[in-house]
Design an enzyme around this catalytic site. Structure first.
Site, PDB file in Angstrom:
ATOM      1  N   ARG A 145      24.974 -10.708  31.305  1.00 25.94           N
ATOM      2  CA  ARG A 145      24.048 -11.817  31.479  1.00 25.94           C
ATOM      3  C   ARG A 145      22.630 -11.374  31.156  1.00 25.94           C
ATOM      4  NH1 ARG A 145      21.015 -11.498  36.085  1.00 25.94           N
ATOM      5  NH2 ARG A 145      21.730 -10.124  37.744  1.00 25.94           N
ATOM      6  N   THR A 146      21.751 -12.345  30.978  1.00 20.33           N
ATOM      7  CA  THR A 146      20.364 -12.031  30.687  1.00 20.33           C
ATOM      8  C   THR A 146      19.733 -11.400  31.925  1.00 20.33           C
ATOM      9  OG1 THR A 146      20.309 -14.014  29.325  1.00 20.33           O
ATOM     10  CG2 THR A 146      18.212 -12.986  29.805  1.00 20.33           C
ATOM     11  N   LEU A 147      19.429 -10.113  31.814  1.00 17.58           N
ATOM     12  CA  LEU A 147      18.792  -9.437  32.945  1.00 17.58           C
ATOM     13  C   LEU A 147      17.286  -9.567  32.852  1.00 17.58           C
ATOM     14  CD1 LEU A 147      21.016  -6.291  32.768  1.00 17.58           C
ATOM     15  CD2 LEU A 147      21.045  -7.968  34.598  1.00 17.58           C
ATOM     16  N   TYR A 148      16.811  -9.618  31.631  1.00 16.07           N
ATOM     17  CA  TYR A 148      15.387  -9.836  31.376  1.00 16.07           C
ATOM     18  C   TYR A 148      15.252 -10.323  29.940  1.00 16.07           C
ATOM     19  CZ  TYR A 148      16.403  -4.985  30.078  1.00 16.07           C
ATOM     20  OH  TYR A 148      16.985  -3.847  29.581  1.00 16.07           O
ATOM     21  N   TRP A 158      16.775 -18.149  30.426  1.00 18.20           N
ATOM     22  CA  TRP A 158      15.469 -17.623  30.820  1.00 18.20           C
ATOM     23  C   TRP A 158      14.316 -18.422  30.187  1.00 18.20           C
ATOM     24  CZ3 TRP A 158      16.484 -13.069  33.749  1.00 18.20           C
ATOM     25  CH2 TRP A 158      15.346 -12.581  34.427  1.00 18.20           C
TER      26      TRP A 158
END
Lengths: 243, 223
Positions: A20-23, A127
């Protein structure tokens, strides 16, 4: 819990196992939007930052959704492109009913809200901070959605740094009966402040207009700036011991 | 590239205060209209009060996205109830439903702090107050949200509800008249706004009585 060292391919750290998008990687900065006399005006610059590197300089962050809505995005640009794919499908399937009905800005905003909240529930967020504006049946609509699904409507909205720098200006100067020219002038004032103070802003922006008649997204252009103040030329004067 | 955000959180606190006061034949539910995140104000005009049934309204603060999901879920459940029973849900029934709905997400809670106000089947004012995971209690008055620490003791001092331990059980409704209750609500919000940065902008007051639902607004400090 015992972690199984064989299963943990931790050559590059525990993050490598996550999908998943962590940052965020490539990000866009603020979007500013206002209601005006005939509809909605939205502004965003065209920078795409890779961390603190200015990686891309022609990113279009204002997009038309269906016939009545305009979407502006800040945050992760790949997630924005996924959102656009989802919305394209939504609009296509809605169009295939061929019943003369079409989704308005209110519906698209509601859909985006559920999409963002749904992804946060899966701990796999998109995000972005999204701005959605539009006009349908003489009704102006302007709303925002955040990464975790927080959403609201207002007469003027701004994402990221815009919330700190642009909205105070808008609260002072915005009124219901702004003409197109006044609206553009107000947005340019906001974008100029952001350009001076937000390091990831670039001097190449687009302003989009949506009214009952239709949408126009401007060609990219630059704002006039003035860097001639003496404090800019010698910023450390009077600050002894500074670089 | 280095990590920019320390860590992502699925929750946010969007602030706001809610109050409800029950009287013998009315109920007053109130909340401010400010929505914040951190030191930012997102908007000055967001209603935290949701009409769930003809004689039942909920005021909620906490995480706006969870609150919205909760409101949508309760609206859907109420629609099913109407189809099955051909009537509006009573306030005590909605109170139980809200508790169950919150507890259903006990291990990934709705970060929402609710007060439910309305009229019971006898037309008497009723207030239910909750925590985020669904434990609830019927009371005479209550406050939830960011300004509750300032508001609740003030209400206690002014309204002095009888102890819930007394036997036989005493009626919890307040002795105030409707207009006195509305004035009290205005006072507590004007006071909370002075010290709580998450409370302000505008006060929305919903009054339920035999005539129906009635709304009024009062401006609050905007700083």
């Amino acid at each position: 819990m015992h972690s199984n060292p064989a299963k943990n391919h931790s050559l590059v750290g525990p993050e490598a196992a996550s999908e998943r998008t962590l940052y965020p990687y490539v990000t866009g900065t603020s979007v500013v939007a206002i209601k005006y006399k005939d509809g909605i005006l939205m502004a965003a610059d065209m920078g795409g930052s890779y961390g603190s590197t200015l990686r891309y300089k022609s990113v279009e962050r204002l997009k038309l959704i269906g016939k009545h809505s305009l979407l502006g995005a800040s945050g992760e640009m790949s997630d924005f492109q996924e959102i656009l794919r989802n919305l394209d499908e939504l609009i296509l399937y809605d169009n295939m009913w061929d019943d003369g009905n079409s989704l308005g800005p209110k519906e698209v905003h509601s859909y985006l809200t559920r999409m963002m909240y749904n992804r946060r529930n899966k701990f796999d967020p998109l995000w972005n901070s999204l701005v959605l504006g539009g006009v349908k049946n003489g009704q102006k609509y302007l709303g925002m959605v955040s990464m975790i699904g927080v959403n609201f409507e207002d007469d003027h909205v701004a994402t990221g740094f815009g919330n700190h720098l642009a909205r105070p200006i808008l609260r002072d100067e915005w009124h219901e009966n702004l003409t197109f020219e006044e609206g553009v002038k107000l947005l340019e004032k906001c974008m100029r402040v952001l350009l001076y103070r937000d390091r990831s802003a670039v001097n190449k922006l687009q302003i989009a207009k949506i009214t009952e008649v239709g949408v126009t997204i401007s060609q990219p252009y630059s704002l006039k700036t003035f860097w001639g103040y003496s404090a800019f030329h010698n910023p450390t004067v009077g600050a002894e011991g500074s670089w | 590239m280095t990590k920019q955000q320390a860590n992502w959180s699925p929750y946010d606190n969007n602030g706001g205060s809610c109050v409800a006061i029950a009287g013998a034949d009315y109920c007053v539910v109130a909340a401010d209209t400010r929505m914040s995140t951190g030191y930012n104000i997102l908007t000055r005009d967001y209603s935290k009060i949701c009409k769930l049934a003809d004689k039942c309204v909920m005021a909620s603060s906490g995480f706006q996205a969870d609150v919205k999901a909760l409101q949508k879920l309760l609206a859907a459940r109420h629609l099913i109830y109407q189809h099955q029973h051909n009537k509006q849900m009573s306030c005590p029934a909605m109170g139980q439903l809200l508790s169950n709905t919150l507890y259903y997400k006990r291990f990934f809670p709705y970060y929402s702090f609710n007060v439910l106000g309305g009229l019971d089947s006898e037309g008497k004012g009723c207030v239910f107050t909750y925590d985020a995971v669904g434990s609830y209690e019927r009371v005479g008055y209550s406050s939830q949200g960011s300004g509750s620490t300032l508001i609740m003791p003030f209400l206690d001092n002014q309204l002095k509800s009888p102890s819930p331990l007394l036997l036989p059980a005493q009626d919890a409704v307040t002795p105030l008249s409707e207009s006195e209750a509305v004035d009290l609500v205005k006072t507590v919000f004007a006071s909370a706004t002075e010290r709580d940065i998450y409370t302000g902008d505008k006060l929305e007051i919903v009054i339920l009585n035999a005539e129906g639902i009635h709304r009024e607004y009062m401006e609050l400090r905007k700083d």
